[in-house]
Design a protein around this motif. Structure first.
Motif, short mmCIF file in Angstrom:
data_model
loop_
_atom_site.label_atom_id
_atom_site.label_comp_id
_atom_site.label_asym_id
_atom_site.label_seq_id
_atom_site.Cartn_x
_atom_site.Cartn_y
_atom_site.Cartn_z
N LEU A 184 -13.38 2.82 0.11
CA LEU A 184 -13.05 3.91 0.51
C LEU A 184 -11.55 3.57 -0.34
O LEU A 184 -11.34 5.22 0.05
CB LEU A 184 -13.09 2.64 1.84
CG LEU A 184 -14.14 3.38 2.73
CD1 LEU A 184 -13.80 2.33 3.81
CD2 LEU A 184 -14.35 4.09 2.87
N ILE A 185 -10.76 2.63 -0.30
CA ILE A 185 -9.49 3.05 -1.24
C ILE A 185 -9.53 3.04 -2.41
O ILE A 185 -8.61 4.52 -2.46
CB ILE A 185 -8.84 1.31 -0.91
CG1 ILE A 185 -8.73 0.60 -0.21
CG2 ILE A 185 -7.90 1.34 -1.99
CD1 ILE A 185 -8.49 -0.74 -0.42
N GLU A 186 -10.62 3.31 -3.02
CA GLU A 186 -10.51 4.22 -4.12
C GLU A 186 -10.68 5.95 -4.43
O GLU A 186 -10.21 6.89 -4.77
CB GLU A 186 -11.65 3.98 -5.25
CG GLU A 186 -11.46 2.92 -5.42
CD GLU A 186 -10.60 2.72 -6.26
OE1 GLU A 186 -9.92 3.36 -7.54
OE2 GLU A 186 -9.60 1.34 -6.48
N GLN A 187 -11.95 6.16 -3.41
CA GLN A 187 -11.62 7.07 -2.50
C GLN A 187 -11.03 7.89 -1.56
O GLN A 187 -10.76 9.51 -2.33
CB GLN A 187 -13.35 7.13 -1.70
CG GLN A 187 -14.62 7.24 -1.88
CD GLN A 187 -15.96 7.51 -1.40
OE1 GLN A 187 -15.88 7.04 -0.18
NE2 GLN A 187 -16.91 7.48 -1.61
N ALA A 188 -9.69 7.17 -1.17
CA ALA A 188 -8.60 7.83 -0.82
C ALA A 188 -7.47 7.83 -1.46
O ALA A 188 -6.43 8.73 -1.79
CB ALA A 188 -8.49 6.71 0.02
N ALA A 203 -0.80 6.82 -6.50
CA ALA A 203 -1.60 6.99 -4.94
C ALA A 203 -1.96 5.84 -3.77
O ALA A 203 -2.12 6.37 -3.26
CB ALA A 203 -2.93 8.51 -5.49
N PHE A 204 -1.83 4.64 -5.26
CA PHE A 204 -2.78 3.73 -4.30
C PHE A 204 -1.07 3.38 -3.81
O PHE A 204 -0.98 2.15 -2.67
CB PHE A 204 -2.80 2.89 -5.59
CG PHE A 204 -3.71 1.23 -5.13
CD1 PHE A 204 -4.11 1.53 -3.82
CD2 PHE A 204 -2.56 0.59 -5.82
CE1 PHE A 204 -4.22 0.10 -3.49
CE2 PHE A 204 -3.14 -1.06 -4.73
CZ PHE A 204 -4.29 -1.59 -4.33
N THR A 205 -0.29 3.74 -4.40
CA THR A 205 1.18 2.63 -3.85
C THR A 205 1.73 4.00 -2.81
O THR A 205 2.26 3.31 -2.08
CB THR A 205 2.59 3.09 -5.05
OG1 THR A 205 2.48 2.75 -6.78
CG2 THR A 205 3.60 2.65 -4.40
N ALA A 206 1.63 4.93 -2.60
CA ALA A 206 1.91 5.26 -1.42
C ALA A 206 0.35 5.15 -0.56
O ALA A 206 1.04 5.03 0.72
CB ALA A 206 1.72 7.28 -2.02
N LEU A 207 -0.25 4.73 -0.76
CA LEU A 207 -1.52 4.12 0.62
C LEU A 207 -0.91 3.19 0.44
O LEU A 207 -1.46 2.34 1.48
CB LEU A 207 -2.56 4.19 -0.51
CG LEU A 207 -4.19 3.60 0.45
CD1 LEU A 207 -3.57 4.95 1.48
CD2 LEU A 207 -5.38 2.91 -0.16
N VAL A 220 -8.74 0.51 6.69
CA VAL A 220 -9.08 1.95 7.55
C VAL A 220 -8.02 3.26 7.56
O VAL A 220 -8.43 4.25 8.08
CB VAL A 220 -8.15 0.28 9.71
CG1 VAL A 220 -8.03 1.77 10.30
CG2 VAL A 220 -9.27 -0.51 9.38
N LEU A 221 -7.02 2.33 7.05
CA LEU A 221 -6.28 3.83 6.96
C LEU A 221 -6.55 4.77 4.99
O LEU A 221 -7.00 6.30 5.62
CB LEU A 221 -4.42 3.73 6.30
CG LEU A 221 -4.14 4.98 5.48
CD1 LEU A 221 -3.67 5.94 6.58
CD2 LEU A 221 -3.14 4.62 4.82
N ALA A 223 -10.55 5.46 4.77
CA ALA A 223 -11.34 5.76 5.92
C ALA A 223 -10.67 6.74 6.69
O ALA A 223 -11.41 7.99 6.35
CB ALA A 223 -12.26 4.40 6.92
N ASN A 224 -9.71 7.18 7.08
CA ASN A 224 -9.78 8.51 8.03
C ASN A 224 -9.14 8.80 6.93
O ASN A 224 -9.22 10.30 7.64
CB ASN A 224 -8.07 7.14 9.10
CG ASN A 224 -8.34 6.79 10.08
OD1 ASN A 224 -8.95 6.32 10.10
ND2 ASN A 224 -7.52 6.15 10.31
N ILE A 225 -8.12 9.15 5.61
CA ILE A 225 -7.81 9.44 4.84
C ILE A 225 -9.05 10.35 4.27
O ILE A 225 -9.22 11.70 3.82
CB ILE A 225 -6.86 9.18 3.61
CG1 ILE A 225 -6.01 8.81 4.44
CG2 ILE A 225 -7.04 10.27 2.52
CD1 ILE A 225 -5.02 8.12 3.39
N VAL A 226 -9.97 9.69 3.88
CA VAL A 226 -11.25 9.82 3.02
C VAL A 226 -12.27 11.30 4.38
O VAL A 226 -12.46 12.08 4.02
CB VAL A 226 -12.65 8.78 3.00
CG1 VAL A 226 -13.58 9.34 2.58
CG2 VAL A 226 -11.76 7.93 1.27
#
Length: 236
Positions: A184-188, A203-207, A220-221, A223-226
């Motif tokens: 999920l994190i990679e997709q986000a 992008a990962f730093t922003a996440l 959770v974040l 998943a919401n973004i995806v």
């Protein structure tokens, strides 16, 4: 290396019983701390899915993440050997070692000349490998080897302790949940990179920053973004 800095890192790695413990953030922090404390160029971390198959779950840089994925796809490399044998694998000079030709070519192209893989194990349980990469050939100094192994051991104990798991079936489910969160994190990351017109590492730093600012688990974040239910930008 300052003793207080080293002590702070071990306290940080052992503090896994807090209510808001985030395993992905924890493992990413471990790779970053390895780079800082051991003076290596990059670090990556692989965890087993419980069926003997390794998955990439954390890396200190995007290049390292891609190299770890390549290593898994080609099924060859020091990190896989480390996991399967349960012993450390140190390669001071990849070119001279003459092993893992496809991995060596990819690592060289990425800019890495040496790699040191440390097992994440507790007695007979091996749950992954911590991998240290350097851009210059050379052995890892004995004191840094000890610190690296200690960090891998503390992280392993912390993960197992946080889950409070005694049987392998439950451990397998927990590790699978972690790997699903990583997907999920990679997709986000991809969504954010496109939305913000930035690279994957930024992008990962922003996440990470967005999750911390909101006191929200990374998964959770992500998943919401995806799913599109969270379109807030930027997250930094």
């Amino acid at each position: 290396m300052a003793e207080t800095q080293l002590a702070d890192v071990f306290v940080e790695l052992s503090d896994t019983l807090v209510d808001d413990f985030d395993v992905i953030d924890f493992l990413h922090g471990l790779t970053k701390r390895c780079v800082e404390l051991l003076s290596v160029s990059a670090a990556g971390l692989l965890l087993t899915d419980g069926r003997g198959t390794l998955q990439m779950v954390a890396a200190s840089s995007e290049q390292t993440r891609l190299l770890e994925l390549f290593q898994l796809q080609t099924e060859q490399g020091p990190c896989l050997d480390c996991f399967h044998t349960g012993t450390a694998v140190s390669v001071p000079d990849l070119q001279r070692a003459g092993r893992w030709p496809r991995f060596t070519a990819a690592a060289t192209e990425t800019g890495f000349a040496a790699v040191h893989a440390l097992p994440m194990r507790l007695r007979t349980d091996i749950i992954g490998a911590l991998n240290l990469f350097d851009t210059a050939p050379g052995a890892l100094a004995p004191d840094k080897q000890r610190i690296g192994r200690a960090m891998a051991d503390v992280a392993t104990i912390g993960l197992l302790q946080q889950r409070a798991i005694r049987d392998r079936t439950a451990l397998t489910q927990e590790l699978q949940n972690t790997l699903h969160s990583r997907i999920l994190i990679e997709q986000a990351k991809g969504v954010l990179a496109e939305r913000l017109h930035i690279g994957m590492e930024d992008a990962f730093t922003a996440l990470l920053t967005g999750a911390r600012n909101r006191n929200q688990p990374l998964a959770v974040l992500a998943a919401n973004i995806v799913s599109g239910s969270d379109e807030t930008t930027p997250l930094r």
